[in-house]
Design a protein around this motif. Structure first.
Motif, short mmCIF file in Angstrom:
data_model
loop_
_atom_site.label_atom_id
_atom_site.label_comp_id
_atom_site.label_asym_id
_atom_site.label_seq_id
_atom_site.Cartn_x
_atom_site.Cartn_y
_atom_site.Cartn_z
N GLU A 51 0.76 -1.29 -0.17
CA GLU A 51 0.07 0.01 -0.18
C GLU A 51 0.80 1.27 -0.07
N ALA A 52 2.09 1.19 0.43
CA ALA A 52 3.25 2.20 0.38
C ALA A 52 3.65 2.43 -1.07
N GLY A 53 3.52 1.48 -2.07
CA GLY A 53 3.69 1.62 -3.41
C GLY A 53 5.47 1.04 -3.41
N LEU A 54 5.62 0.03 -2.76
CA LEU A 54 6.66 -0.54 -3.15
C LEU A 54 6.64 -1.75 -3.62
N ALA A 55 7.37 -2.20 -4.88
CA ALA A 55 7.05 -3.62 -5.36
C ALA A 55 8.58 -4.28 -5.36
N VAL A 56 8.22 -5.47 -5.75
CA VAL A 56 9.66 -6.25 -5.82
C VAL A 56 9.31 -7.59 -6.55
N GLY A 57 10.35 -8.02 -7.27
CA GLY A 57 10.22 -9.34 -7.94
C GLY A 57 11.54 -10.03 -7.99
N VAL A 58 11.51 -11.35 -7.74
CA VAL A 58 12.71 -12.11 -7.69
C VAL A 58 12.82 -13.02 -8.82
N ASP B 236 18.88 -14.67 10.22
CA ASP B 236 18.81 -15.36 9.00
C ASP B 236 17.31 -15.37 8.37
N ILE B 237 17.25 -15.10 6.94
CA ILE B 237 15.90 -15.15 6.05
C ILE B 237 16.43 -15.93 4.98
N THR B 238 15.23 -16.30 4.30
CA THR B 238 15.39 -17.05 2.89
C THR B 238 14.95 -16.07 1.86
N THR B 239 15.09 -16.57 0.57
CA THR B 239 14.72 -15.48 -0.40
C THR B 239 12.97 -15.25 -0.39
N THR B 240 12.17 -16.02 -0.24
CA THR B 240 10.86 -15.65 0.06
C THR B 240 10.29 -14.89 1.14
N THR B 241 11.12 -15.09 2.31
CA THR B 241 10.76 -14.40 3.55
C THR B 241 11.51 -12.90 3.36
N ALA B 242 12.49 -12.85 2.61
CA ALA B 242 12.80 -11.32 2.16
C ALA B 242 11.69 -10.48 1.59
N ILE B 243 11.31 -11.18 0.58
CA ILE B 243 10.15 -10.41 -0.10
C ILE B 243 9.02 -10.18 0.69
N ARG B 244 8.76 -11.02 1.65
CA ARG B 244 7.57 -10.80 2.68
C ARG B 244 7.69 -9.57 3.32
N LEU B 245 8.94 -9.73 3.85
CA LEU B 245 9.66 -8.68 4.97
C LEU B 245 9.47 -7.35 4.33
N MET B 246 9.91 -7.15 2.87
CA MET B 246 9.89 -5.80 2.31
C MET B 246 8.67 -5.45 1.85
N LEU B 247 7.67 -6.23 1.44
CA LEU B 247 6.12 -6.13 1.52
C LEU B 247 5.54 -5.49 2.53
N ASP B 248 5.95 -6.09 3.71
CA ASP B 248 5.44 -5.70 4.91
C ASP B 248 5.84 -4.54 5.71
N LYS B 249 7.11 -4.39 5.52
CA LYS B 249 7.76 -3.40 6.44
C LYS B 249 8.31 -2.05 5.75
#
Length: 386
Positions: A191-198, A214-227
């Motif tokens: 909702e802040a307008g951040l987009a990401v793709g892997v 430690d984080i993995t590839t998909t949890t990194a995306i989850r964190l970026m979208l959430d935070k």
């Protein structure tokens, strides 16, 4: 007479006793049923969010493509607080314990031959395009709205959660595994307008080893979208964690925000490398003042890293962006995705592969237009504020 009266009194006593026993049985049965109802009500209350989430699953088309709204807390803060995960196995362990109530699942990311780019519309909206290329599998658009983070929409390949032609989330029991979907996003916008793709890179898996969580590839995306609201915030977040590649592979991210800012983040020899639009890359020197970027399946960090695949798709995208100085309508962005999409072919694993979805995210409107299975005539439109 006395004998008859005695027999009558004895019969009445037996009848009274039988009625008393019957009443006791009825009362016990009522209490038992009440306890069952209360237990079921308790269970229903305890799992009310999971029940609501499963009930929200909708089948959009027969490819098939689904949507789901995740209700409640999927525990990302708890995931970080308990140390994150340094492998798919550890991530699965957390998800099984905290979301799946002990039901086993798998989360796997095989060869992803994908394409991403950012652009700007003539009205000034920032947009982000993404092709997801892989062997056939069902997909799902997942809505999340964490209490302490940004709401988002993200795309999940259900094949990574064990779904396929022989198992689809079409019933309450078969849909339970989809509860893990928040931990398997591959692209999205918040909702802040951040987009990401892997995107996959054919090099050594990233396996950072410091004292960070430690984080993995998909949890990194989850964190970026959430935070995160901006590219800079996303970079700051990634620097706080040790990255561990999912599925024993290597990946890079393209990240963009509503201001038009964008970067590609790669991991070379376990060091994070950040590339801006005007940086020299293995693909060459961009035009002066370039505001757009693209990525496929080879490293862009300068050096002896120009191996991998997708150079042909990269050329199609960058030439399309260059011809308009990075200004595209959403329809034109989808047409560019169609131009670099992959028709059915045999991939490196000997499986038939093609573009599974093409999506254009509008970062200012927090919306998405999604074409499933290269069906560009019947795109699905969704807006996060809906």
């Amino acid at each position: 007479m006395l004998s008859i009266r005695g027999e009558c009194m004895e019969g009445q006593a037996k009848t009274s006793k039988a009625l008393s026993v019957k009443k006791i049985v009825i009362r016990v049965a009522v209490v038992f049923v009440a306890l069952i109802v209360l237990a079921m009500a308790g269970i229903a209350f305890m799992f009310r969010n999971e029940i609501a989430t499963v009930a929200s699953i909708k089948k959009v088309n027969d490819y098939p493509f689904y949507t789901m709204t995740y209700e409640g807390d999927y525990g990302i803060d708890e995931f970080i607080a308990q140390g994150g995960a340094s492998s798919d196995a550890e991530l699965i362990g957390f998800v099984v314990q905290h979301l799946m109530k002990g039901l086993p699942i798998t989360i796997e990311l095989p060869d992803l031959a994908c394409s991403t780019f950012n652009a700007t519309t003539s009205e000034g909206d920032a947009i982000f395009g993404r092709n997801f290329d892989l062997s056939y599998s069902p997909s799902m658009l997942v809505r999340t709205d964490p209490a302490d983070g940004y709401a988002s929409i993200s795309m999940v390949n259900l094949g990574f959660l064990g779904y396929g032609e022989d198992k689809l989330p079409d019933s309450p029991t078969s849909s339970i595994t989809a509860l893990a979907a928040p931990y398997a996003p591959l692209d999205g916008v918040n909702e802040a307008g951040l987009a990401v793709g892997v995107l996959l890179i054919d090099t050594d898996p990233t396996n950072q080893q410091t004292d960070r969580v430690d984080i993995t590839t998909t949890t990194a995306i989850r964190l970026m979208l959430d935070k995160c609201a901006t590219v800079d915030e996303a970079l700051d977040l990634l620097e706080q964690y040790d990255m561990h590649s999912s599925a024993n592979s290597c990946y890079h991210f393209q990240i963009a925000d509503a201001s038009g800012d964008t970067v590609v983040v790669e991991y070379v020899d376990n060091e994070m490398s950040v590339l801006d639009p005007d940086d020299v890359t293995t693909a060459g020197q961009p035009a002066a003042g370039t505001t757009y970027m693209a990525a496929t399946n080879f490293l862009l960090t300068p050096g002896e890293y120009d191996f991998g695949t997708g150079q042909d798709r990269y050329q199609i995208v960058t030439e399309g962006l260059g011809a308009t100085d990075g200004v595209l309508s959403e329809d034109e962005a989808m047409s560019l995705l169609a131009a670099c999409s992959q028709e059915p072919h045999i991939n490196s694993r000997g499986e038939e592969s093609q573009t599974q979805w093409s999506v254009v995210y509008n970062l200012d409107k927090q919306s998405a237009t999604i074409a499933i299975g290269r069906d560009y005539e019947n795109a699905y439109e969704v807006s996060l504020p809906d």
